[in-house]
Design a protein around this motif. Sequence first.
Motif, mmCIF file in Angstrom:
data_model
loop_
_atom_site.group_PDB
_atom_site.id
_atom_site.type_symbol
_atom_site.label_atom_id
_atom_site.label_comp_id
_atom_site.label_asym_id
_atom_site.label_seq_id
_atom_site.Cartn_x
_atom_site.Cartn_y
_atom_site.Cartn_z
ATOM 1 N N GLY A 2 0.803 -1.208 0.000
ATOM 2 C CA GLY A 2 0.000 0.000 0.000
ATOM 3 C C GLY A 2 0.844 1.270 0.000
ATOM 4 N N LEU A 3 2.104 1.153 0.429
ATOM 5 C CA LEU A 3 3.014 2.301 0.451
ATOM 6 C C LEU A 3 3.841 2.423 -0.831
ATOM 7 N N THR A 4 3.658 1.506 -1.779
ATOM 8 C CA THR A 4 4.439 1.515 -3.016
ATOM 9 C C THR A 4 4.395 2.856 -3.747
ATOM 10 N N PRO A 5 3.294 3.620 -3.695
ATOM 11 C CA PRO A 5 3.326 4.934 -4.349
ATOM 12 C C PRO A 5 4.420 5.873 -3.821
ATOM 13 N N GLN A 6 5.042 5.531 -2.705
ATOM 14 C CA GLN A 6 6.163 6.333 -2.228
ATOM 15 C C GLN A 6 7.326 6.328 -3.228
ATOM 16 N N TYR A 7 7.350 5.346 -4.135
ATOM 17 C CA TYR A 7 8.361 5.364 -5.197
ATOM 18 C C TYR A 7 8.335 6.701 -5.932
ATOM 19 N N GLU A 8 7.146 7.254 -6.127
ATOM 20 C CA GLU A 8 7.029 8.512 -6.858
ATOM 21 C C GLU A 8 7.779 9.631 -6.132
ATOM 22 N N GLN A 9 7.575 9.751 -4.815
ATOM 23 C CA GLN A 9 8.270 10.792 -4.059
ATOM 24 C C GLN A 9 9.768 10.517 -3.960
ATOM 25 N N LEU A 10 10.140 9.245 -3.841
ATOM 26 C CA LEU A 10 11.569 8.909 -3.813
ATOM 27 C C LEU A 10 12.234 9.368 -5.107
ATOM 28 N N GLU A 11 11.579 9.107 -6.228
ATOM 29 C CA GLU A 11 12.145 9.505 -7.518
ATOM 30 C C GLU A 11 12.171 11.025 -7.653
ATOM 31 N N GLY A 69 8.962 -10.791 -6.629
ATOM 32 C CA GLY A 69 9.575 -10.964 -7.940
ATOM 33 C C GLY A 69 11.068 -11.213 -7.914
ATOM 34 N N SER A 70 11.569 -11.614 -9.077
ATOM 35 C CA SER A 70 13.016 -11.744 -9.278
ATOM 36 C C SER A 70 13.596 -10.337 -9.388
ATOM 37 N N MET A 71 14.904 -10.231 -9.314
ATOM 38 C CA MET A 71 15.524 -8.907 -9.455
ATOM 39 C C MET A 71 15.203 -8.305 -10.820
ATOM 40 N N ASP A 72 15.206 -9.095 -11.878
ATOM 41 C CA ASP A 72 14.863 -8.565 -13.200
ATOM 42 C C ASP A 72 13.446 -8.001 -13.213
ATOM 43 N N GLU A 73 12.507 -8.718 -12.584
ATOM 44 C CA GLU A 73 11.120 -8.247 -12.531
ATOM 45 C C GLU A 73 11.013 -6.965 -11.712
ATOM 46 N N ILE A 74 11.722 -6.911 -10.601
ATOM 47 C CA ILE A 74 11.696 -5.726 -9.739
ATOM 48 C C ILE A 74 12.255 -4.520 -10.480
ATOM 49 N N LEU A 75 13.406 -4.695 -11.127
ATOM 50 C CA LEU A 75 14.026 -3.585 -11.854
ATOM 51 C C LEU A 75 13.126 -3.090 -12.982
ATOM 52 N N GLU A 76 12.500 -4.010 -13.703
ATOM 53 C CA GLU A 76 11.595 -3.617 -14.783
ATOM 54 C C GLU A 76 10.397 -2.851 -14.219
ATOM 55 N N TYR A 77 9.821 -3.373 -13.146
ATOM 56 C CA TYR A 77 8.675 -2.704 -12.516
ATOM 57 C C TYR A 77 9.045 -1.280 -12.090
ATOM 58 N N VAL A 84 9.638 0.892 -15.401
ATOM 59 C CA VAL A 84 8.463 1.116 -16.243
ATOM 60 C C VAL A 84 7.345 1.834 -15.475
ATOM 61 N N THR A 85 7.079 1.412 -14.257
ATOM 62 C CA THR A 85 5.947 1.947 -13.506
ATOM 63 C C THR A 85 6.243 3.303 -12.877
ATOM 64 N N TRP A 86 7.453 3.470 -12.337
ATOM 65 C CA TRP A 86 7.768 4.671 -11.566
ATOM 66 C C TRP A 86 8.889 5.517 -12.162
ATOM 67 N N GLY A 87 9.513 5.063 -13.242
ATOM 68 C CA GLY A 87 10.602 5.823 -13.852
ATOM 69 C C GLY A 87 11.807 5.973 -12.939
ATOM 70 N N PHE A 107 17.175 6.010 -9.471
ATOM 71 C CA PHE A 107 18.114 5.763 -8.375
ATOM 72 C C PHE A 107 18.479 4.278 -8.319
ATOM 73 N N PRO A 108 19.607 3.952 -7.671
ATOM 74 C CA PRO A 108 20.007 2.548 -7.593
ATOM 75 C C PRO A 108 19.003 1.702 -6.816
ATOM 76 N N VAL A 109 18.562 0.621 -7.445
ATOM 77 C CA VAL A 109 17.777 -0.410 -6.777
ATOM 78 C C VAL A 109 18.743 -1.582 -6.622
ATOM 79 N N LEU A 110 19.016 -1.941 -5.380
ATOM 80 C CA LEU A 110 20.057 -2.908 -5.072
ATOM 81 C C LEU A 110 19.464 -4.297 -4.900
#
Length: 167
Positions: free
Chosen positions: A42-51, A78-86, A89-92, A95-98
């Motif tokens: 439910g907090l995933t939209p925080q990606y927008e503010q992080l970006e 998800g796998s790392m590939d799925e996470i990185l793509e998400y 694509v979804t949030w633009g 920043f480094p996703v480790l």
Amino acid sequence: MTQAVDISLRDIPFQTAEGETKTLADYGDKVLLVVNVASKCGLTPQYEQLEELQRAYADRGFTVLGFPCNQFAGQEPGSMDEILEYCSVTWGVSFPVLDKVKVNGGKAAPLYKALKRTKDAEGKRGPVLWNFEKFVLTPDGAMHRFRPNVKPDDPAIVRVIEENLPA
């Protein structure tokens, strides 16, 4: 709440999404916002503010470091590939996703074992409560902890970032 952190925190190794070993020291004197992220929360939209923070301050000595974590209700399966793509694509996300980590328990990543010693604004330390818990490390070694419900663009976080950007 602010407190000094042992400088060795910057030397704790972690893995990038590509399997490379890095430390916080590899990011030099930047202000770092370390956050455990998840794609199905439910907090995933925080990606927008992080970006938004990343774009606003990256050229002034700041970066977000996102660590995917599946420990809270399986919200990052998800796998790392799925996470990185998400993230891309979804949030633009720029920043480094480790690499995916555990943040609590006996198998918690060493970096998170150290981060959890930091007190939050109420003076409490201990386990990460949920996805999107934030730790801001400043160049002077001070650590500021913000719980998941504090949005990345909260004035308290922005103030810490702005007051500590390298000259």
